[in-house]
Enzyme design. Structure first.
Site, short mmCIF file in Angstrom:
data_model
loop_
_atom_site.label_atom_id
_atom_site.label_comp_id
_atom_site.label_asym_id
_atom_site.label_seq_id
_atom_site.Cartn_x
_atom_site.Cartn_y
_atom_site.Cartn_z
N ASP A 92 27.99 -1.41 22.91
CA ASP A 92 26.63 -1.31 22.93
C ASP A 92 26.53 -0.64 25.00
O ASP A 92 27.86 -0.63 25.24
CB ASP A 92 26.01 -2.68 23.46
N SER A 93 25.58 0.09 24.81
CA SER A 93 25.98 0.94 25.99
C SER A 93 25.61 0.68 27.18
O SER A 93 25.88 0.83 28.28
CB SER A 93 24.50 1.86 25.77
N GLY A 95 22.58 -0.90 28.16
CA GLY A 95 21.45 -0.94 28.26
C GLY A 95 20.72 -2.41 28.73
O GLY A 95 20.00 -2.56 29.23
N PHE A 96 20.67 -3.31 27.94
CA PHE A 96 20.32 -4.40 27.08
C PHE A 96 20.97 -5.18 28.11
O PHE A 96 19.38 -6.18 28.67
CB PHE A 96 20.52 -5.22 26.62
N GLY A 215 15.72 -3.43 20.80
CA GLY A 215 14.50 -4.38 21.39
C GLY A 215 13.95 -5.54 21.21
O GLY A 215 12.36 -5.82 21.21
N ASP A 265 24.04 -7.85 14.61
CA ASP A 265 25.20 -8.05 14.99
C ASP A 265 24.40 -9.26 16.30
O ASP A 265 23.19 -9.06 16.03
CB ASP A 265 25.22 -7.72 16.95
N CYS A 303 33.32 -23.47 0.92
CA CYS A 303 33.82 -22.84 2.15
C CYS A 303 35.84 -22.88 2.52
O CYS A 303 36.43 -23.76 2.60
CB CYS A 303 33.18 -22.88 3.53
N CYS A 305 37.37 -22.24 4.64
CA CYS A 305 37.39 -22.01 6.43
C CYS A 305 38.58 -23.07 6.49
O CYS A 305 38.37 -23.73 6.48
CB CYS A 305 36.91 -21.19 7.45
N CYS A 308 36.66 -26.13 7.60
CA CYS A 308 36.02 -26.90 6.66
C CYS A 308 37.39 -27.92 5.36
O CYS A 308 37.01 -28.76 4.13
CB CYS A 308 35.16 -26.08 5.19
N HIS A 333 34.27 -21.16 11.53
CA HIS A 333 33.10 -21.75 10.58
C HIS A 333 31.93 -20.71 10.10
O HIS A 333 31.74 -20.43 9.14
CB HIS A 333 33.02 -23.34 9.98
ZN LIG Z 1 34.20 -22.99 6.28
#
Ligand SMILES: [Zn+2]
Length: 370
Positions: A92-93, A95-96, A215, A265, A303, A305, A308, A333
């Site tokens: 990102d720049s 800015g935020f 924004g 994101d 899942c 992962c 899990c 997860h």
């Molecule tokens: Zn999971």
């Protein structure tokens, strides 16, 4: 080195399936980027990030410019080498963060001047400096510097900030760029649909290789967010990636995909994961809740992962005992959940059934497993 390939438009919605090609490989869209604020997705190795299904990650210009410094990142080989991440990176720049995190920010036409939230030192961020920093970081996609205002604000303040964002985008574009980096423009305009469309049209004329809607996710209602995206989309070039910055919940992602957004994101999966909140197809699960104490079930039976492989009871115990594995497993997860959601969305678009998929998922979130 950058190109956008549109494969398919969903028959029932504006959702689309596409690929964004970068020097560090292709990104199949729609896609979600985990947030690696300090050049790290908190708690995860790059192998663990990749295993969640993430294709591209986001890093923050503001944070990296303050610490360790963009020149230090450059001297360590740039972000890809420093992090050890082989895939594409978007920065990102700043800015935020300048408008949300820094102290005593003053904006003039020339630049934003603010105090570092780390050591209080005074820093200037101009469009040219934002480009220079991102060139030193070496990301694949650099975002232009925009003037972000807190909502609600007066129509006059919003118009001025939006106009300045357009002028700053032109100044960013005028900075010579490295061949392995491209820049995305950012459409601002608050919740004003007329301003949003004007901003999108004027940025479109500048021919950026990609466009973001910035924004949003700053306290507006889901309906206001939806209305603003819907009003802006017709003015966003259809032959470029379209990125919704900082959004959001799984239901927000599905809504935005149905309107034609390609890239996201958000800190939600990682930040919530560190706070014992898990995303599941049945809605969010708060693991600190006593009802999970003796629960032998995993968060999601299907899942794949690492979290899990364990019971909800064990995951809860890790948080109650303040063990670092708890936040790590829940981050894994949640990111896996987001990536599986996006992969399923891509499949649904390819099969022309995104509308049904969206509806089914929303029904699922209603049956919350809290
Ligand atoms: Zn999971």
């Amino acid at each position: 080195m950058f190109s956008f390939e549109l494969h398919h438009r969903d028959a029932g919605t504006a959702a689309r399936l596409s690929t964004f090609h970068t020097p560090h490989g292709p990104v199949r869209l729609p896609a979600f980027m985990p947030v690696g604020t300090q050049g790290t997705v908190k708690g995860l190795t790059v192998d663990q990030i990749a295993a969640t299904g993430a294709q591209m990650v986001l890093a923050n210009t503001y944070h990296l410019a303050l610490r360790p410094g963009a020149d230090v990142v450059r001297d360590l080989g740039g972000l890809h080498v420093m992090m050890g991440w082989q895939g594409p990176i978007l920065t990102d720049s700043g800015g935020f963060q300048v408008f949300s995190l820094a102290e005593r920010t003053v904006v003039t036409e020339e630049h934003a001047v603010f105090r570092s939230h780390i050591d209080g030192s005074t820093i200037e961020l101009s469009p040219e400096r934002a480009m220079e920093i991102q060139q030193q970081l070496g990301s694949d996609v650099a975002m232009v510097l925009d003037h972000v205002v807190a909502l609600p604000c007066s129509a006059e303040v919003l118009r001025e900030a939006t106009e300045r964002s357009i002028r700053w985008a032109a100044r960013c574009q005028a900075v010579p760029q490295r061949p392995d980096q491209c820049r995305f423009g950012i459409v601002q305009g608050g919740l004003d649909p007329v301003l949003r469309v004007q901003c999108a049209e004027r940025l479109s004329a500048m021919e950026f290789p990609g466009y973001a809607i910035g924004g949003l996710s700053v306290g507006e209602t889901p309906q206001q967010m939806r209305d603003t995206i819907a009003a802006t989309m017709p003015a966003m070039p259809a032959d470029r990636p379209r990125y919704l910055m900082g959004v959001g919940r799984p239901e927000d992602l599905l809504m935005a995909i149905s309107l034609g957004i390609d890239l996201f994101d958000c800190v939600m999966p990682t930040r919530n994961g560190r706070n014992a909140l898990a995303f599941t197809a049945a809605g969010p699960v708060r693991l600190r809740n006593l009802k999970h104490q003796r629960d032998p079930q995993p968060l999601e039976a299907d899942c794949p992962c690492a979290a899990c492989r364990h019971s909800r009871g064990y995951l809860r115990h890790l948080f109650m005992a303040d063990e670092m594995l708890g936040p790590i497993l829940l981050t894994i997860h949640n990111l896996t959940y987001y990536q599986r959601l996006l992969a399923a969305a891509r499949e649904a678009i390819a099969a022309d059934r995104f509308a049904q998929f969206y509806e089914q998922r929303m029904e699922g979130y209603g049956k919350s497993g809290k």
